[in-house]
Design a protein around this motif. Structure first.
Motif, PDB file in Angstrom:
ATOM      1  N   LEU A  11       0.745  -0.957   0.248  1.00 23.92           N
ATOM      2  CA  LEU A  11       0.014  -0.068   0.085  1.00 23.92           C
ATOM      3  C   LEU A  11       0.639   1.251   0.069  1.00 23.92           C
ATOM      4  O   LEU A  11       0.531   2.252  -0.870  1.00 23.92           O
ATOM      5  CB  LEU A  11      -0.994   0.040   1.177  1.00 23.92           C
ATOM      6  CG  LEU A  11      -2.189  -0.753   1.021  1.00 23.92           C
ATOM      7  CD1 LEU A  11      -2.931  -0.897   2.534  1.00 23.92           C
ATOM      8  CD2 LEU A  11      -2.982  -0.470   0.028  1.00 23.92           C
ATOM      9  N   TRP A  12       1.877   1.076   0.807  1.00 23.89           N
ATOM     10  CA  TRP A  12       2.828   2.577   0.872  1.00 23.89           C
ATOM     11  C   TRP A  12       3.605   2.515  -0.472  1.00 23.89           C
ATOM     12  O   TRP A  12       3.819   3.765  -0.756  1.00 23.89           O
ATOM     13  CB  TRP A  12       3.602   2.244   2.060  1.00 23.89           C
ATOM     14  CG  TRP A  12       3.078   2.769   3.483  1.00 23.89           C
ATOM     15  CD1 TRP A  12       2.601   2.026   4.400  1.00 23.89           C
ATOM     16  CD2 TRP A  12       2.616   4.343   3.819  1.00 23.89           C
ATOM     17  NE1 TRP A  12       2.055   2.727   5.638  1.00 23.89           N
ATOM     18  CE2 TRP A  12       1.977   4.144   5.185  1.00 23.89           C
ATOM     19  CE3 TRP A  12       2.719   5.457   2.987  1.00 23.89           C
ATOM     20  CZ2 TRP A  12       1.438   5.393   5.485  1.00 23.89           C
ATOM     21  CZ3 TRP A  12       2.136   6.589   3.599  1.00 23.89           C
ATOM     22  CH2 TRP A  12       1.677   6.450   5.053  1.00 23.89           C
ATOM     23  N   TRP A  14       2.551   1.900  -3.297  1.00 19.68           N
ATOM     24  CA  TRP A  14       1.383   2.654  -4.001  1.00 19.68           C
ATOM     25  C   TRP A  14       1.152   3.966  -3.861  1.00 19.68           C
ATOM     26  O   TRP A  14       1.216   4.817  -4.890  1.00 19.68           O
ATOM     27  CB  TRP A  14       0.278   1.787  -3.718  1.00 19.68           C
ATOM     28  CG  TRP A  14      -0.901   2.074  -4.812  1.00 19.68           C
ATOM     29  CD1 TRP A  14      -1.834   3.301  -4.763  1.00 19.68           C
ATOM     30  CD2 TRP A  14      -1.322   1.495  -6.146  1.00 19.68           C
ATOM     31  NE1 TRP A  14      -2.775   3.109  -5.901  1.00 19.68           N
ATOM     32  CE2 TRP A  14      -2.210   2.429  -6.677  1.00 19.68           C
ATOM     33  CE3 TRP A  14      -0.472   0.354  -6.933  1.00 19.68           C
ATOM     34  CZ2 TRP A  14      -2.887   1.812  -7.834  1.00 19.68           C
ATOM     35  CZ3 TRP A  14      -0.999  -0.022  -8.023  1.00 19.68           C
ATOM     36  CH2 TRP A  14      -2.204   0.693  -8.778  1.00 19.68           C
ATOM     37  N   VAL A  15       1.128   4.405  -2.505  1.00 20.10           N
ATOM     38  CA  VAL A  15       1.176   5.908  -2.272  1.00 20.10           C
ATOM     39  C   VAL A  15       2.507   6.627  -2.988  1.00 20.10           C
ATOM     40  O   VAL A  15       2.315   7.608  -3.587  1.00 20.10           O
ATOM     41  CB  VAL A  15       1.268   5.805  -0.705  1.00 20.10           C
ATOM     42  CG1 VAL A  15       1.247   7.400  -0.229  1.00 20.10           C
ATOM     43  CG2 VAL A  15      -0.125   5.434  -0.134  1.00 20.10           C
ATOM     44  N   VAL A  18       2.110   7.028  -6.386  1.00 17.29           N
ATOM     45  CA  VAL A  18       1.009   7.841  -6.829  1.00 17.29           C
ATOM     46  C   VAL A  18       1.716   9.196  -6.757  1.00 17.29           C
ATOM     47  O   VAL A  18       1.284  10.382  -7.393  1.00 17.29           O
ATOM     48  CB  VAL A  18      -0.160   7.683  -6.241  1.00 17.29           C
ATOM     49  CG1 VAL A  18      -1.347   8.970  -6.475  1.00 17.29           C
ATOM     50  CG2 VAL A  18      -0.921   6.504  -6.483  1.00 17.29           C
TER      51      VAL A  18
ATOM     52  N   ILE B  54      -6.373   3.766  -9.298  1.00 19.88           N
ATOM     53  CA  ILE B  54      -5.284   4.614  -8.669  1.00 19.88           C
ATOM     54  C   ILE B  54      -5.744   4.884  -7.234  1.00 19.88           C
ATOM     55  O   ILE B  54      -4.736   4.963  -6.485  1.00 19.88           O
ATOM     56  CB  ILE B  54      -4.793   5.514  -9.886  1.00 19.88           C
ATOM     57  CG1 ILE B  54      -4.389   4.958 -11.144  1.00 19.88           C
ATOM     58  CG2 ILE B  54      -3.614   6.324  -9.146  1.00 19.88           C
ATOM     59  CD1 ILE B  54      -3.907   5.928 -12.124  1.00 19.88           C
ATOM     60  N   PRO B  57      -6.404   2.589  -3.302  1.00 19.49           N
ATOM     61  CA  PRO B  57      -5.618   2.227  -2.205  1.00 19.49           C
ATOM     62  C   PRO B  57      -4.836   3.525  -1.669  1.00 19.49           C
ATOM     63  O   PRO B  57      -4.752   3.617  -0.477  1.00 19.49           O
ATOM     64  CB  PRO B  57      -4.410   1.522  -3.044  1.00 19.49           C
ATOM     65  CG  PRO B  57      -5.174   0.887  -4.521  1.00 19.49           C
ATOM     66  CD  PRO B  57      -5.940   2.022  -4.502  1.00 19.49           C
ATOM     67  N   PHE B  58      -4.541   4.336  -2.489  1.00 24.97           N
ATOM     68  CA  PHE B  58      -4.117   5.801  -2.000  1.00 24.97           C
ATOM     69  C   PHE B  58      -4.981   6.502  -0.696  1.00 24.97           C
ATOM     70  O   PHE B  58      -4.594   6.868   0.442  1.00 24.97           O
ATOM     71  CB  PHE B  58      -3.952   6.780  -3.149  1.00 24.97           C
ATOM     72  CG  PHE B  58      -3.122   7.912  -2.615  1.00 24.97           C
ATOM     73  CD1 PHE B  58      -1.687   7.853  -2.775  1.00 24.97           C
ATOM     74  CD2 PHE B  58      -3.688   8.969  -2.226  1.00 24.97           C
ATOM     75  CE1 PHE B  58      -0.808   9.036  -2.394  1.00 24.97           C
ATOM     76  CE2 PHE B  58      -3.002  10.380  -1.908  1.00 24.97           C
ATOM     77  CZ  PHE B  58      -1.814  10.232  -2.041  1.00 24.97           C
ATOM     78  N   TYR B  60      -7.100   4.774   0.698  1.00 26.01           N
ATOM     79  CA  TYR B  60      -7.567   3.939   1.635  1.00 26.01           C
ATOM     80  C   TYR B  60      -6.235   4.181   2.900  1.00 26.01           C
ATOM     81  O   TYR B  60      -6.438   4.289   4.049  1.00 26.01           O
ATOM     82  CB  TYR B  60      -7.133   2.605   1.512  1.00 26.01           C
ATOM     83  CG  TYR B  60      -7.835   1.389   2.401  1.00 26.01           C
ATOM     84  CD1 TYR B  60      -8.794   1.178   2.884  1.00 26.01           C
ATOM     85  CD2 TYR B  60      -6.495   0.923   2.808  1.00 26.01           C
ATOM     86  CE1 TYR B  60      -8.969   0.171   3.982  1.00 26.01           C
ATOM     87  CE2 TYR B  60      -6.473  -0.071   4.064  1.00 26.01           C
ATOM     88  CZ  TYR B  60      -7.860  -0.260   4.680  1.00 26.01           C
ATOM     89  OH  TYR B  60      -7.939  -1.287   5.623  1.00 26.01           O
ATOM     90  N   VAL B  61      -4.991   4.413   2.348  1.00 26.65           N
ATOM     91  CA  VAL B  61      -3.943   4.556   3.081  1.00 26.65           C
ATOM     92  C   VAL B  61      -3.976   6.137   3.846  1.00 26.65           C
ATOM     93  O   VAL B  61      -4.036   6.127   5.017  1.00 26.65           O
ATOM     94  CB  VAL B  61      -2.548   4.661   2.488  1.00 26.65           C
ATOM     95  CG1 VAL B  61      -1.402   5.030   3.218  1.00 26.65           C
ATOM     96  CG2 VAL B  61      -2.203   3.254   1.729  1.00 26.65           C
ATOM     97  N   PHE B 141     -11.323   9.741  -0.009  1.00 28.79           N
ATOM     98  CA  PHE B 141     -10.692   9.677   1.386  1.00 28.79           C
ATOM     99  C   PHE B 141     -11.872  10.063   2.213  1.00 28.79           C
ATOM    100  O   PHE B 141     -11.986   9.638   3.302  1.00 28.79           O
ATOM    101  CB  PHE B 141      -9.679  10.725   1.207  1.00 28.79           C
ATOM    102  CG  PHE B 141      -9.206  11.430   2.555  1.00 28.79           C
ATOM    103  CD1 PHE B 141      -8.586  10.639   3.414  1.00 28.79           C
ATOM    104  CD2 PHE B 141      -9.622  12.642   2.985  1.00 28.79           C
ATOM    105  CE1 PHE B 141      -8.374  11.095   4.652  1.00 28.79           C
ATOM    106  CE2 PHE B 141      -9.357  13.150   4.009  1.00 28.79           C
ATOM    107  CZ  PHE B 141      -8.411  12.379   5.000  1.00 28.79           C
TER     108      PHE B 141
END
Lengths: 272, 251
Positions: A11-12, A14-15, A18, B54, B57-58, B60-61, B141
């Motif tokens: 997940l990180w 992915w962050v 992005v 895209i 997941p962003f 979600y984090v 978000f």
């Protein structure tokens, strides 16, 4: 447990990917604005500030810049007036037909900017109004109102009505309540709404194309230059300058209201 | 705002009915227009799906994994590009994707064939997905953040696997945010003519371009207005569906 850790790591990752995707392109143009070469080629061989000088002395860019500033200031003032009035109106009349009101408010936001542009253009043609700075201002006001409205409504929703009742109970007149209670409460929301509206107007292309006639605002100049493929090194510089200039009001606005400013993403939607 | 919106729309419809004959709509239904409309809707849908994948997941984090501090930083990181100049973002992609641009250069140095994406529909898809991405992240978000942690605890206490919780608790509760975001990505793609004009190629005409050309280059206001009804009709239908999902609360 191991799988969980792996998922978290993914997940990180992915962050970060992005974030790179979001910032990479913007950083690219900033870098290219210091490239001495006429044509963008990698790797960059030598660096210069001379394109900044060229852009600074370009009379067309200057005129476009001045027009953009004028239009943005006027549209912001109009939007502050009309947007806060609309916010007061809707906030008070919240109990009846709220669903309809919310749909009516969302509709113009959700409609593409080109529709606003065509609608305004045909209205002006129909009414025999020739395109000028005033038509640009009217066009910009239509979407700037939404920003101010959103900001003020968000603030009003958070303030308890008892404050106004208390003021009235203590013998304040309506205008006194407004001056000493309401205004201080919504002041930062107004300022940040105004700043965002300014930034929005300063960057707008689509509605402006349909309302500007023969004049160039800064975005219209950029659009034209990219389209014709001329003065591209200058475009790099101007575009970088616009990004930086827009950041100033945005950051101040964010500081003033925190998450309130951006709590609704519709804030920025109406333009493009 | 309502008055302004209605004033302009009324003027617009008034003008249309004034001069509208079936001919305009007939013209839209024939020739190259159905292909243009189809391309626009397809692209808008593609961009929406891309951004949703895209963004999820962003978001979600941001909402559930990050610490408060990281969350604030991530929010700023999404909002800064959102508020960066629209033309700057488009121009950035032109210079990245064009023949001698950063993308081809990188691929060459990695020993890969050049993708040559510049001025194609692929370039348009990429640019749109980039520009509208923050519009998807923010409402998503918001929706994910509003899910009470107790629901997730309850789900795992009752023996659900994390996948089951994700599929049957998180996704349904995030749906309004997803739909709200899709309103932006879809609508914004639907009406844009700047990106196709600057980033696209010969086969990249969208509804927005058709309207723009008819109005500003061709001076054919009635046809442009008739064409404008297409995105309006699509968006009204879309909004009615979106309302069902409770998306308006997340806007």
């Amino acid at each position: 447990m191991k799988r969980r850790l792996l998922a978290r790591g993914g997940l990180w990752l992915w962050v970060w990917a992005v974030l790179a995707f979001l910032f990479g392109p913007i950083i690219t143009i900033v870098i290219f604005s210091f490239d001495r070469s006429n044509i963008e080629t990698l790797p960059i061989r030598s660096w210069t500030l001379s394109w900044y000088q060229v852009a600074w002395h370009d009379e067309q860019v200057r005129q476009a810049f001045v027009l953009s500033i004028k239009a943005a200031c006027a549209a912001t003032v109009l939007a502050l007036l009309l947007g806060s009035l609309a916010a007061f109106g809707v906030h008070r009349a919240r109990f009846f037909g709220r669903d309809t009101v919310s749909l009516l408010l969302v509709l113009p936001i959700a409609l593409p900017g080109i529709i606003t542009g065509v609608a305004l253009n045909s209205t002006f043609q129909w009414a025999g109004i020739s395109l000028s700075i005033w038509t640009i201002i009217i066009g910009h006001t239509t979407f700037c109102i939404v920003v101010v409205y959103n900001n003020v409504v968000a603030r009003l929703r958070r303030t308890s009505a008892t404050l106004f009742e208390a003021s009235a109970d203590l013998g304040a007149s309506t205008s006194q309540t407004f001056r000493f209670v309401t205004l201080p409460l919504i002041a930062t929301a107004l300022v940040s709404g105004g700043l965002l509206a300014f930034a929005l107007s300063f960057d707008e292309v689509i509605v402006t194309t349909f309302t500007a006639g023969a004049q160039n605002t800064l975005p219209i100049w950029i659009f034209g230059a990219i389209r014709l493929g001329q003065q591209l090194p200058e475009v790099n510089v101007v575009v970088t300058a616009v990004v930086v200039l827009m950041l100033i009001p945005i950051i101040i606005a964010a500081r003033l209201t925190g998450r309130d400013t951006f709590s609704s993403s519709s804030t920025r939607a109406p333009t493009n | 705002m309502l008055i302004t919106a209605f004033w302009s729309l009324n003027g617009f419809t008034g003008n249309v009915t004034h001069q509208l004959t079936g001919a305009n709509f007939h013209q839209i239904a024939s020739g190259s227009y159905p292909a243009i409309i189809g391309r626009t809707v397809l692209l808008a849908a593609l961009v929406t799906v891309t951004d949703a994948i895209i963004a999820f997941p962003f978001a979600y984090v941001m909402a559930r994994v990050a610490t408060q501090r990281a969350q604030r930083l991530l929010l700023v990181a999404v909002l800064l590009p959102l508020w960066a100049s629209y033309l700057a973002k488009i121009y950035a992609w032109i210079s990245i994707l064009e023949r001698g641009g950063a993308l081809n250069w990188t691929f060459q140095h990695l020993g890969l064939p050049s993708p040559n994406l510049g001025f194609t529909n692929g370039a348009m898809w990429l640019t749109f997905s980039y520009i509208w991405l923050p519009y998807m992240i923010v409402p998503l978000f918001g929706a994910l953040e509003r899910i009470p942690g107790s629901l997730l605890d309850a789900s795992s206490d009752l023996g659900a696997s994390s996948w089951w919780t994700f599929r049957h608790v998180i996704v349904p509760l995030a749906l309004p945010g997803l739909v709200a975001g899709s309103i932006f990505t879809f609508s914004l793609t639907l009406g844009d003519y700047v990106t196709p004009l600057l980033v696209g190629g010969a086969n990249s005409t969208l509804i927005g371009n058709a309207i723009y050309q008819n109005l500003l280059d061709g001076g054919n206001l009635p046809l442009a207005a008739a064409l404008s009804t297409v995105p309006i009709a699509i968006m009204v239908a879309y909004l009615l569906v979106a309302k069902r999902f409770g998306a308006f609360e997340s806007l």
